[in-house]
Scaffold this motif. Structure first.
Motif, mmCIF file in Angstrom:
data_model
loop_
_atom_site.group_PDB
_atom_site.id
_atom_site.type_symbol
_atom_site.label_atom_id
_atom_site.label_comp_id
_atom_site.label_asym_id
_atom_site.label_seq_id
_atom_site.Cartn_x
_atom_site.Cartn_y
_atom_site.Cartn_z
ATOM 1 N N LEU A 242 0.847 -1.193 0.000
ATOM 2 C CA LEU A 242 0.000 0.000 0.000
ATOM 3 C C LEU A 242 0.882 1.241 0.000
ATOM 4 C CD1 LEU A 242 -2.962 0.924 0.093
ATOM 5 C CD2 LEU A 242 -2.756 0.993 2.585
ATOM 6 N N VAL A 243 0.680 2.087 -1.022
ATOM 7 C CA VAL A 243 1.479 3.305 -1.152
ATOM 8 C C VAL A 243 0.538 4.504 -1.219
ATOM 9 C CG1 VAL A 243 3.371 2.130 -2.340
ATOM 10 C CG2 VAL A 243 1.521 3.151 -3.671
ATOM 11 N N GLU A 244 1.141 5.666 -1.100
ATOM 12 C CA GLU A 244 0.371 6.896 -1.254
ATOM 13 C C GLU A 244 1.191 7.895 -2.051
ATOM 14 O OE1 GLU A 244 1.323 9.415 2.794
ATOM 15 O OE2 GLU A 244 -0.410 8.070 2.813
ATOM 16 N N VAL A 245 0.484 8.750 -2.784
ATOM 17 C CA VAL A 245 1.151 9.799 -3.558
ATOM 18 C C VAL A 245 1.636 10.858 -2.575
ATOM 19 C CG1 VAL A 245 0.883 11.525 -5.359
ATOM 20 C CG2 VAL A 245 -0.315 9.320 -5.544
ATOM 21 N N ASN A 246 2.899 11.118 -2.605
ATOM 22 C CA ASN A 246 3.479 12.045 -1.634
ATOM 23 C C ASN A 246 2.921 13.458 -1.793
ATOM 24 O OD1 ASN A 246 5.510 12.473 0.490
ATOM 25 N ND2 ASN A 246 6.554 13.753 -1.038
ATOM 26 N N ARG A 247 2.472 13.797 -3.000
ATOM 27 C CA ARG A 247 1.980 15.155 -3.275
ATOM 28 C C ARG A 247 0.623 15.426 -2.629
ATOM 29 N NH1 ARG A 247 -1.240 16.608 -7.425
ATOM 30 N NH2 ARG A 247 -0.866 14.599 -8.442
ATOM 31 N N ASN A 248 -0.260 14.412 -2.634
ATOM 32 C CA ASN A 248 -1.634 14.678 -2.155
ATOM 33 C C ASN A 248 -2.188 13.612 -1.217
ATOM 34 O OD1 ASN A 248 -2.089 12.561 -3.898
ATOM 35 N ND2 ASN A 248 -3.039 13.809 -5.493
ATOM 36 N N GLY A 249 -1.398 12.560 -0.921
ATOM 37 C CA GLY A 249 -1.870 11.532 0.008
ATOM 38 C C GLY A 249 -2.775 10.496 -0.598
ATOM 39 N N LEU A 250 -2.974 10.487 -1.906
ATOM 40 C CA LEU A 250 -3.816 9.499 -2.568
ATOM 41 C C LEU A 250 -3.212 8.103 -2.365
ATOM 42 C CD1 LEU A 250 -6.183 8.796 -4.526
ATOM 43 C CD2 LEU A 250 -4.537 9.142 -6.397
ATOM 44 N N ARG A 251 -4.022 7.139 -1.867
ATOM 45 C CA ARG A 251 -3.514 5.798 -1.574
ATOM 46 C C ARG A 251 -3.970 4.797 -2.645
ATOM 47 N NH1 ARG A 251 -4.716 7.446 3.784
ATOM 48 N NH2 ARG A 251 -6.800 6.478 3.665
ATOM 49 N N THR A 252 -3.098 3.841 -2.900
ATOM 50 C CA THR A 252 -3.405 2.762 -3.840
ATOM 51 C C THR A 252 -2.421 1.625 -3.603
ATOM 52 O OG1 THR A 252 -3.740 2.193 -6.172
ATOM 53 C CG2 THR A 252 -1.879 3.629 -5.657
ATOM 54 N N LEU A 253 -2.647 0.517 -4.267
ATOM 55 C CA LEU A 253 -1.755 -0.637 -4.165
ATOM 56 C C LEU A 253 -0.782 -0.638 -5.343
ATOM 57 C CD1 LEU A 253 -4.153 -3.503 -3.036
ATOM 58 C CD2 LEU A 253 -2.266 -2.550 -1.722
ATOM 59 N N ALA A 254 0.491 -0.943 -5.061
ATOM 60 C CA ALA A 254 1.519 -1.088 -6.095
ATOM 61 C C ALA A 254 1.893 -2.562 -6.184
ATOM 62 C CB ALA A 254 2.746 -0.240 -5.766
ATOM 63 N N TYR A 255 1.718 -3.137 -7.363
ATOM 64 C CA TYR A 255 1.952 -4.558 -7.567
ATOM 65 C C TYR A 255 3.271 -4.775 -8.320
ATOM 66 C CZ TYR A 255 -2.952 -5.390 -6.305
ATOM 67 O OH TYR A 255 -4.155 -5.448 -5.652
ATOM 68 N N GLY A 256 3.982 -5.833 -7.924
ATOM 69 C CA GLY A 256 5.146 -6.243 -8.680
ATOM 70 C C GLY A 256 4.755 -6.855 -10.004
ATOM 71 N N THR A 257 5.609 -6.697 -10.998
ATOM 72 C CA THR A 257 5.301 -7.170 -12.353
ATOM 73 C C THR A 257 6.250 -8.269 -12.837
ATOM 74 O OG1 THR A 257 6.707 -5.468 -13.359
ATOM 75 C CG2 THR A 257 4.401 -4.906 -12.957
ATOM 76 N N GLY A 258 7.251 -8.597 -12.038
ATOM 77 C CA GLY A 258 8.281 -9.522 -12.503
ATOM 78 C C GLY A 258 9.418 -8.808 -13.209
#
Length: 287
Positions: free
Chosen positions: A187-203
């Motif tokens: 779980l990450v967030e955009v440092n500029r505005n705090g928007l959160r989302t999931l970052a998935y590995g792609t291989g």
């Protein structure tokens, strides 16, 4: 035969003696004149000039042999010198490569030290012992285990940002998964505005996918993604990746967003383990 010749011409011996005496007087006279007035210099020079070609011819074999010997010796010396210089060049190149490696290692350690100063949690530098040979699995083995306080779910960083997380801690070594592994998500967030989302590995070491963002989400190319601190695995505020593409398709509900990890995941030798204050408090409560 000499006796018979002497018997046939008994006056020959006195005549030879007279000639020898005359030649002796002539020689003494010439020496006297040459010593006093150098009258024979021209004659001597002429004779020397006439004899010079003969001297050259007579000395030619000796001079040629000496020249050939010097040439052979010079060739051997040049070959030896050439071999020595090549060996020195190889040795210098090897030393330079080692110095370059040491310089790079020194820079990495300096970056770790600087990063450690910025980190508020307790950290420790560890070495990567092995990397999974499976190209579809981005797993590594660390040289610290549970006997040194390593625990499953512990966050791993380097000087540039988040690397991965410990999956299993053995007594002396630990298995970890990188954030680029296809089976990993954080779980990450955009440092500029705090928007959160999931970052998935792609291989792929250089790409993360963010598939859960709607088309109207406030995210831009160049946005820095940091850990949100939610979920208890990663402390908040650590760099994860930088958004490099944002593709919005009107007929689709979600945008296609990719990001590049801030850390070079395929160029690591040392990493840092984080002992977060949150985990210490939880361990104290469990006790």
């Amino acid at each position: 035969m000499l006796i018979s010749s002497y018997k046939q011409n008994p006056a020959r011996i006195p005549a030879l003696g007279a000639r020898a005496f005359a030649l002796l007087l002539l020689s003494l006279l010439l020496m006297f004149l040459d010593h006093r007035d150098n009258h024979l210099d021209a004659v001597r020079n002429a004779i020397s000039a006439a004899v010079y070609p003969m001297r050259i011819i007579v000395a030619a074999p000796v001079n040629f042999w000496a020249w050939a010997s010097d040439l052979s010796k010079s060739k051997k010396e040049l070959q030896t010198e050439n071999s020595r210089l090549r060996a020195e060049i190889l040795l210098t190149a090897a030393r330079l490569q080692r110095l370059t490696s040491l310089e790079a290692e020194n820079n990495r350690l300096r970056d770790f030290l600087e990063a450690r100063r910025r980190v508020q949690d307790e950290v420790r530098v560890v070495t990567i012992m092995a990397v999974d040979a499976n190209p579809f699995k981005h797993n590594i083995v660390l040289d610290l285990g549970s006997s040194q306080g390593v625990y499953a779910g512990q966050a791993i960083i380097n000087a540039d940002g988040i690397i991965g997380v410990v999956m299993e801690a053995g007594p002396l070594t630990s298995d970890a998964i990188l954030i680029s592994d296809p089976g990993h998500a954080l779980l990450v967030e955009v440092n500029r505005n705090g928007l959160r989302t999931l970052a998935y590995g792609t291989g792929e070491f250089g790409r993360l996918d963010l598939p859960g963002l709607p088309n109207n989400a406030d995210i831009r190319t160049g946005d820095l993604l940091v850990t949100s601190g939610l979920g208890g695995t990663f402390p908040s505020g650590y760099p994860v990746a930088v958004v490099d593409t944002v593709t919005r398709i009107p007929q689709d509900a979600f945008a296609e967003v990719t990001a590049t990890p801030t850390a070079a995941l395929d160029q690591m030798r040392e990493v840092m383990l984080i002992w977060s204050a949150q985990h210490d408090e939880q361990a104290t409560n469990d006790e």
